[in-house]
Design a protein around this motif. Structure first.
Motif, mmCIF file in Angstrom:
data_model
loop_
_atom_site.group_PDB
_atom_site.id
_atom_site.type_symbol
_atom_site.label_atom_id
_atom_site.label_comp_id
_atom_site.label_asym_id
_atom_site.label_seq_id
_atom_site.Cartn_x
_atom_site.Cartn_y
_atom_site.Cartn_z
ATOM 1 N N ILE A 15 -1.603 2.804 -2.957
ATOM 2 C CA ILE A 15 -0.222 3.124 -3.010
ATOM 3 C C ILE A 15 0.127 3.435 -1.536
ATOM 4 O O ILE A 15 1.338 2.889 -1.098
ATOM 5 N N GLY A 16 -0.373 3.973 -0.827
ATOM 6 C CA GLY A 16 0.112 4.350 0.708
ATOM 7 C C GLY A 16 -0.086 2.999 1.360
ATOM 8 O O GLY A 16 0.958 2.786 2.173
ATOM 9 N N GLY A 18 0.151 0.120 0.151
ATOM 10 C CA GLY A 18 0.976 -0.784 -0.606
ATOM 11 C C GLY A 18 2.586 -0.535 0.139
ATOM 12 O O GLY A 18 3.330 -1.533 0.309
ATOM 13 N N LEU A 19 3.173 0.694 0.115
ATOM 14 C CA LEU A 19 4.264 1.033 0.261
ATOM 15 C C LEU A 19 4.842 0.675 1.643
ATOM 16 O O LEU A 19 5.771 0.351 2.131
ATOM 17 N N ALA A 22 5.057 -2.968 1.967
ATOM 18 C CA ALA A 22 6.387 -3.442 1.269
ATOM 19 C C ALA A 22 7.510 -3.218 2.210
ATOM 20 O O ALA A 22 8.289 -4.195 2.144
ATOM 21 N N TRP A 36 -5.295 -3.434 6.019
ATOM 22 C CA TRP A 36 -5.230 -4.410 4.882
ATOM 23 C C TRP A 36 -6.192 -5.475 5.038
ATOM 24 O O TRP A 36 -6.799 -5.614 3.599
ATOM 25 N N GLY A 148 2.397 -5.774 -0.727
ATOM 26 C CA GLY A 148 2.577 -4.476 -0.780
ATOM 27 C C GLY A 148 3.066 -4.083 -2.127
ATOM 28 O O GLY A 148 2.590 -3.060 -2.638
ATOM 29 N N ALA A 149 3.844 -4.533 -2.651
ATOM 30 C CA ALA A 149 4.383 -3.975 -3.979
ATOM 31 C C ALA A 149 3.373 -4.388 -5.315
ATOM 32 O O ALA A 149 3.107 -3.264 -5.952
ATOM 33 N N THR A 152 1.073 -1.462 -4.512
ATOM 34 C CA THR A 152 1.568 -0.067 -4.853
ATOM 35 C C THR A 152 1.231 0.172 -6.457
ATOM 36 O O THR A 152 0.987 1.248 -6.959
ATOM 37 N N GLY A 155 -2.076 0.641 -7.660
ATOM 38 C CA GLY A 155 -2.534 1.839 -7.358
ATOM 39 C C GLY A 155 -1.864 2.939 -8.309
ATOM 40 O O GLY A 155 -2.722 3.954 -8.591
ATOM 41 N N VAL A 156 -0.864 2.913 -8.423
ATOM 42 C CA VAL A 156 -0.208 3.883 -9.583
ATOM 43 C C VAL A 156 -0.799 3.989 -10.880
ATOM 44 O O VAL A 156 -1.016 5.140 -11.437
ATOM 45 N N LEU A 192 10.271 -4.106 -6.754
ATOM 46 C CA LEU A 192 9.685 -3.326 -5.425
ATOM 47 C C LEU A 192 9.476 -4.607 -4.340
ATOM 48 O O LEU A 192 9.907 -4.140 -3.060
#
Length: 206
Positions: A15-16, A18-19, A22, A36, A148-149, A152, A155-156, A192
């Motif tokens: 998540i970290g 990825g955001l 993105a 990455w 990134g999206a 994220t 990851g969620v 996203l």
């Protein structure tokens, strides 16, 4: 629900990164790419191990972790030292992840050696395409927004235990197929990625 500490930590990391990718991928490209690169190399190494030894279990065998760590370290160093290597690796990682994810969504086995090789081939095509197009700024914005999206949202769902951590053997996009309403994850990825690309374009233009 399959909530585990490994899943939570891996999910939060995804998540970290990825955001950040993105929405700020272009601005912090050289800083984030080694991170990455490590993440992509680690997953590639683990996928390779799982393809060669399917009975060992993803994220289980120590040898698989070592291979993933070494590939991740190699990708991270190359991304840090050479700008175009970073761009090419970004394209290759995007092509590989999209291929593995697509194979999983259409019902083909995405964790076998054939799928792994096919992912490498498509990844190589993407990498070559990124190099030949010679538009690093545009490519970085688009590719970081998409990857990134995907990272994220994957990851969620992993952090929340909606899918197990070993679903990453199907890639960051294919992992969502293990979720009962995985199509919702794909919609979220598209939204996203679009938002990230628009935000990056505006901030870079400013």
């Amino acid at each position: 629900m399959d909530f585990t500490l490994n899943g939570l930590l891996l999910g939060l990391f995804a998540i970290g990164i990825g955001l950040a990718f993105a929405f700020w991928g272009f601005r912090v490209f050289l800083i984030l790419l080694p991170i990455w690169g490590f993440f992509a190399g680690f997953l590639l190494g683990m996928n390779l191990w799982d393809s060669l030894f399917p009975d060992s279990g993803f994220l289980v065998e120590v040898a698989g972790w070592v291979l993933g760590f070494l590939l991740g370290l190699l990708f991270a160093v190359l991304s840090y030292l050479y700008y175009w290597v970073a761009v090419i690796l970004l394209g290759g990682a995007l092509g590989y992840q999209l291929t593995i994810g697509l194979l999983q969504w259409i019902g083909l086995e995405a964790d076998g050696i054939v799928a792994f090789i096919l992912g490498l081939v498509v990844g190589a095509i993407f990498a070559i395409g990124f190099f030949l197009l010679q538009m690093p700024a545009v490519l970085v914005i688009v590719a970081t927004a998409i990857t990134g999206a995907g990272a994220t949202i994957a990851g969620v769902v992993i952090a929340l235990g909606l899918v197990p951590a070993n679903a990453l053997e199907f890639g960051i996009y294919g992992a969502m197929q293990a979720w009962d309403i995985g199509w919702l994850g794909i919609i979220a990825v598209v939204a996203l990625a679009f938002a990230g690309a628009i935000y990056q374009t505006r901030t870079v233009s400013d």
